[in-house]
Design an enzyme around this catalytic site. Structure first.
Site, PDB file in Angstrom:
ATOM      1  N   SER A 155       2.508  -3.589   0.201  1.00  0.00           N
ATOM      2  CA  SER A 155       1.201  -4.090  -0.231  1.00  0.00           C
ATOM      3  C   SER A 155       0.545  -3.025  -1.093  1.00  0.00           C
ATOM      4  O   SER A 155       0.927  -1.848  -1.033  1.00  0.00           O
ATOM      5  CB  SER A 155       0.330  -4.336   1.011  1.00  0.00           C
ATOM      6  OG  SER A 155      -1.026  -4.514   0.663  1.00  0.00           O
TER       7      SER A 155
ATOM      8  N   TYR B 249      -3.028  -2.134   9.427  1.00  0.00           N
ATOM      9  CA  TYR B 249      -2.301  -2.696   8.277  1.00  0.00           C
ATOM     10  C   TYR B 249      -1.980  -1.597   7.259  1.00  0.00           C
ATOM     11  O   TYR B 249      -0.843  -1.489   6.787  1.00  0.00           O
ATOM     12  CB  TYR B 249      -3.172  -3.786   7.639  1.00  0.00           C
ATOM     13  CG  TYR B 249      -2.488  -4.605   6.568  1.00  0.00           C
ATOM     14  CD1 TYR B 249      -1.680  -5.693   6.905  1.00  0.00           C
ATOM     15  CD2 TYR B 249      -2.661  -4.315   5.216  1.00  0.00           C
ATOM     16  CE1 TYR B 249      -1.068  -6.456   5.920  1.00  0.00           C
ATOM     17  CE2 TYR B 249      -2.052  -5.069   4.228  1.00  0.00           C
ATOM     18  CZ  TYR B 249      -1.251  -6.141   4.585  1.00  0.00           C
ATOM     19  OH  TYR B 249      -0.644  -6.893   3.610  1.00  0.00           O
TER      20      TYR B 249
END
Ligand code: NAD
Length: 261
Positions: free
Chosen positions: A143, A156
């Protein structure tokens, strides 16, 4: 999009692929001729129907294998059950947002397990299969949050940075072999999950949906456009092509300029 490589005879395992980016990548790899293994933690008729749809559309073998990737033994069993793996796409992921002092410990553990540790387990079982076949690709869907941070996303951001680090280690351990390992770092991608947030965000900020997309959701994405699952699939296919033979241990951002800021 035009095809950039022929993957006939290769088997691709894509974790977390009954929706979103994983499904888009599976469709693109099947379009390039690869046999595909779909996965998620559920085991529904719809899951198996997706595999059949891909097989019928592209004339490849497509299977759905259930495995809960929050459990290391199930992540390993997924690859063992598939039996062969030329292309491994570690894509499964979840999100939870909270200030660190309020961050639920169970949610932290689940994000680290699904978004990061599962890639360790699948890669450990897949690499010997790639060595036996004499060719392989490990592609981790990280990401923009594998390269930058945002508040309230401690688990995350930690997991995605961890995945980027693990990618480099796998690349070094396979550097002298015809195997590559890379991470793709998407910004915001238009998946059903993100699509569903648009009306709520517009309501919350009392804006039109167009304004909510530009000013809130894509605040950090300079292109002010979502990436698409097809573009992610195309990036994966590029890494699987001969052009990718010497691309290893790196990250490819598909983020409309997010990480250039
Ligand atoms: P999604 O929710 O559509 O897909 C996530 C997939 O993971 C689903 O198939 C889900 O069933 C699966 N999954 C969740 N928990 C699992 C478990 N315990 N075991 C097995 N499978 C499990 O979301 P998406 O947007 O397609 O995300 C896919 C990946 O891309 C994730 O790793 C996410 O972090 C990453 N990503 C997404 C975006 C975005 O904007 N959508 C941006 C950057 C990175």
């Amino acid at each position: 999009m035009a095809l950039i490589t022929d993957l006939s005879g290769k088997t691709a395992i894509i974790t977390g692929s009954n929706s979103g980016i994983g499904l888009g990548v599976a469709r693109e790899l099947a379009r390039a001729g690869a046999d595909v293994v779909l996965n998620s933690y559920t085991d529904t008729e719809d899951d198996h129907a997706l595999a059949k749809e891909i097989a019928d559309e592209h004339g490849v073998t497509a299977r759905y294998i259930q495995a809960d990737l929050s459990k290391g033994d199930q992540a390993r069993a997924l690859i063992e059950q598939a039996g062969t793996c030329d292309i491994l796409i570690n894509n499964a992921g979840i999100q939870h947002v909270a200030p660190i002092e309020d961050f639920d410990t169970g949610k932290w553990d689940a994000i680290i397990a699904i978004n990061m540790s599962s890639a360790f387990h699948t890669t450990a079982v897949a690499l010997p299969m790639m060595r036996k076949a004499g060719w392989g690709r490990v592609i981790n869907i990280a990401s923009a949050h594998g390269l930058t941070a945002s508040p309230y996303k401690s688990a995350y951001v930690s997991a995605k940075h961890g995945v980027v680090g693990m990618t480099k280690v796998v690349a070094l351990e396979t550097a002298k072999e015809p195997i590559t390992a890379n991470a793709i770092c998407p910004g915001y991608v238009l998946t059903p999950l993100v699509e569903a947030q648009i009306p709520d965000t517009a309501k919350e900020y009392d804006m039109s949906e167009e304004e909510a997309i530009e000013k809130v959701i894509l605040d950090r994405q300079p292109s002010k456009e979502f990436a698409t699952v097809e573009q992610l699939g195309g990036t994966v296919a590029f890494l699987c092509s001969p052009a990718g033979d010497q691309i290893t241990g790196t990250t490819i951002s598909v983020d409309g300029g997010w990480t250039a800021l």
